[in-house]
Design a protein around this motif. Sequence first.
Motif, PDB file in Angstrom:
ATOM      1  N   GLY A  56       1.253  -1.107   0.148  1.00 49.90           N
ATOM      2  CA  GLY A  56       0.143   0.382   0.268  1.00 49.90           C
ATOM      3  C   GLY A  56       0.730   0.868  -0.317  1.00 49.90           C
ATOM      4  N   THR A  57       0.048   2.276   0.636  1.00 53.42           N
ATOM      5  CA  THR A  57       0.763   3.607   0.182  1.00 53.42           C
ATOM      6  C   THR A  57       0.198   4.713   1.940  1.00 53.42           C
ATOM      7  N   ALA A  58       1.787   4.813   2.194  1.00 55.56           N
ATOM      8  CA  ALA A  58       1.397   5.058   3.450  1.00 55.56           C
ATOM      9  C   ALA A  58       1.640   7.275   3.932  1.00 55.56           C
ATOM     10  N   ARG A  59       1.146   7.146   4.543  1.00 55.54           N
ATOM     11  CA  ARG A  59       0.905   8.409   4.588  1.00 55.54           C
ATOM     12  C   ARG A  59       0.563   8.739   6.268  1.00 55.54           C
ATOM     13  N   ILE A  60       2.007   9.984   6.801  1.00 54.26           N
ATOM     14  CA  ILE A  60       1.728  10.503   7.538  1.00 54.26           C
ATOM     15  C   ILE A  60       0.507  11.289   8.209  1.00 54.26           C
ATOM     16  N   ALA A  61       0.078  10.772   9.286  1.00 53.73           N
ATOM     17  CA  ALA A  61      -0.886  11.722   9.563  1.00 53.73           C
ATOM     18  C   ALA A  61      -0.396  13.392  10.167  1.00 53.73           C
ATOM     19  N   THR A  62      -1.473  14.009   9.972  1.00 52.84           N
ATOM     20  CA  THR A  62      -0.740  15.402   9.835  1.00 52.84           C
ATOM     21  C   THR A  62      -1.849  16.461  10.774  1.00 52.84           C
ATOM     22  N   THR A  63      -2.513  16.102  10.417  1.00 54.24           N
ATOM     23  CA  THR A  63      -3.919  16.765  11.672  1.00 54.24           C
ATOM     24  C   THR A  63      -3.599  15.803  13.085  1.00 54.24           C
ATOM     25  N   TYR A  64      -4.513  16.775  14.188  1.00 50.00           N
ATOM     26  CA  TYR A  64      -5.135  16.333  15.307  1.00 50.00           C
ATOM     27  C   TYR A  64      -5.917  15.200  15.479  1.00 50.00           C
ATOM     28  N   GLU A  65      -6.513  15.561  14.630  1.00 53.63           N
ATOM     29  CA  GLU A  65      -7.728  14.324  14.544  1.00 53.63           C
ATOM     30  C   GLU A  65      -7.630  13.370  14.191  1.00 53.63           C
ATOM     31  N   GLU A  66      -6.545  13.493  12.569  1.00 46.04           N
ATOM     32  CA  GLU A  66      -6.071  11.980  12.067  1.00 46.04           C
ATOM     33  C   GLU A  66      -5.389  11.316  13.343  1.00 46.04           C
ATOM     34  N   LYS A  67      -4.613  11.949  13.449  1.00 48.50           N
ATOM     35  CA  LYS A  67      -3.604  11.177  14.869  1.00 48.50           C
ATOM     36  C   LYS A  67      -4.455  10.211  15.740  1.00 48.50           C
ATOM     37  N   ARG A  68      -5.876  11.425  16.182  1.00 53.37           N
ATOM     38  CA  ARG A  68      -6.135  10.412  17.517  1.00 53.37           C
ATOM     39  C   ARG A  68      -7.166   9.448  17.166  1.00 53.37           C
ATOM     40  N   THR A  69      -7.713   9.787  15.195  1.00 49.39           N
ATOM     41  CA  THR A  69      -8.386   8.567  14.883  1.00 49.39           C
ATOM     42  C   THR A  69      -6.981   7.459  14.763  1.00 49.39           C
ATOM     43  N   GLY A  70      -6.240   7.373  14.707  1.00 48.06           N
ATOM     44  CA  GLY A  70      -5.524   6.105  13.987  1.00 48.06           C
ATOM     45  C   GLY A  70      -5.575   5.636  15.746  1.00 48.06           C
ATOM     46  N   LEU A  71      -5.113   6.475  16.718  1.00 49.05           N
ATOM     47  CA  LEU A  71      -3.796   6.733  17.910  1.00 49.05           C
ATOM     48  C   LEU A  71      -6.183   5.212  18.307  1.00 49.05           C
ATOM     49  N   ARG A  72      -6.980   5.795  18.781  1.00 47.94           N
ATOM     50  CA  ARG A  72      -8.186   5.404  18.679  1.00 47.94           C
ATOM     51  C   ARG A  72      -8.579   3.947  18.596  1.00 47.94           C
ATOM     52  N   LEU A  73      -8.172   3.528  16.771  1.00 49.49           N
ATOM     53  CA  LEU A  73      -7.843   2.781  16.154  1.00 49.49           C
ATOM     54  C   LEU A  73      -7.353   1.537  16.574  1.00 49.49           C
ATOM     55  N   ILE A  74      -5.999   2.022  17.183  1.00 51.05           N
ATOM     56  CA  ILE A  74      -4.586   1.310  17.492  1.00 51.05           C
ATOM     57  C   ILE A  74      -5.369   0.754  19.348  1.00 51.05           C
ATOM     58  N   LEU A  75      -5.997   1.804  19.906  1.00 53.55           N
ATOM     59  CA  LEU A  75      -6.407   1.036  21.199  1.00 53.55           C
ATOM     60  C   LEU A  75      -7.556   0.207  21.950  1.00 53.55           C
ATOM     61  N   GLN A  76      -8.587   0.214  20.338  1.00 60.21           N
ATOM     62  CA  GLN A  76      -9.727  -0.388  20.487  1.00 60.21           C
ATOM     63  C   GLN A  76      -9.363  -2.125  19.720  1.00 60.21           C
ATOM     64  N   HIS A  77      -8.490  -2.042  19.062  1.00 61.77           N
ATOM     65  CA  HIS A  77      -7.691  -3.339  18.638  1.00 61.77           C
ATOM     66  C   HIS A  77      -7.089  -4.891  19.868  1.00 61.77           C
ATOM     67  N   TYR A  78      -6.506  -3.008  20.963  1.00 64.18           N
ATOM     68  CA  TYR A  78      -5.279  -4.035  22.179  1.00 64.18           C
ATOM     69  C   TYR A  78      -6.945  -4.361  22.978  1.00 64.18           C
ATOM     70  N   GLY A  79      -7.785  -3.889  23.073  1.00 64.22           N
ATOM     71  CA  GLY A  79      -9.372  -4.028  24.078  1.00 64.22           C
ATOM     72  C   GLY A  79      -8.824  -3.040  25.003  1.00 64.22           C
ATOM     73  N   CYS A  80      -8.282  -1.748  24.782  1.00 66.15           N
ATOM     74  CA  CYS A  80      -7.863  -0.513  25.652  1.00 66.15           C
ATOM     75  C   CYS A  80      -8.998   0.038  25.940  1.00 66.15           C
ATOM     76  N   GLY A  81      -9.847  -0.067  25.310  1.00 67.50           N
ATOM     77  CA  GLY A  81     -10.880   1.558  25.455  1.00 67.50           C
ATOM     78  C   GLY A  81     -10.099   2.642  25.259  1.00 67.50           C
ATOM     79  N   ASP A  82     -11.478   3.958  25.170  1.00 69.99           N
ATOM     80  CA  ASP A  82     -11.163   5.099  24.760  1.00 69.99           C
ATOM     81  C   ASP A  82     -10.246   6.434  25.614  1.00 69.99           C
ATOM     82  N   HIS A  83      -9.433   6.754  24.535  1.00 66.51           N
ATOM     83  CA  HIS A  83      -8.605   7.571  25.634  1.00 66.51           C
ATOM     84  C   HIS A  83      -8.600   8.984  24.754  1.00 66.51           C
ATOM     85  N   ASP A  84      -8.482  10.437  25.716  1.00 67.15           N
ATOM     86  CA  ASP A  84      -8.526  11.749  25.658  1.00 67.15           C
ATOM     87  C   ASP A  84      -7.327  11.635  25.329  1.00 67.15           C
ATOM     88  N   PHE A  85      -6.508  12.028  24.158  1.00 67.13           N
ATOM     89  CA  PHE A  85      -5.458  12.202  23.703  1.00 67.13           C
ATOM     90  C   PHE A  85      -5.028  13.727  24.128  1.00 67.13           C
TER      91      PHE A  85
END
Length: 110
Positions: A56-85
């Motif tokens: 695929g094609t990698a793209r570095i997140a540039t906005t806070y909202e996109e970073k939040r989205t990615g980090l929340r999906l990672i947390l969900q994957h590991y069953g950690c719940g939500d976090h307000d970064f």
Amino acid sequence: YADNTIWFHSAREGKKISLLRKNPQCCVEVDLTGGPVPDARPCGWEFRYRSVICSGTARIATTYEEKRTGLRLILQHYGCGDHDFSLPELDRVCVVRIDVNGMTGKKYGL
């Protein structure tokens, strides 16, 4: 992984991030091993595994909202719940999305 996109986080600088900035075309391999398959002959041993390779094609997140989205999906994957970064937390990390355009897999012995 969500919606045909792989997300990961990393340090903001380093070899991986430097290479992705130069060329965003990449692949990711994920393996699950299941141990050896013994054989009476030493050279006859094999190994159980499942693997997937995504390109695929990698793209570095540039906005806070996109970073939040990615980090929340990672947390969900590991069953950690939500976090307000907080903004300082988001500033410290690099979040990368890989938009997958191809996927192959194989398995043996599982």
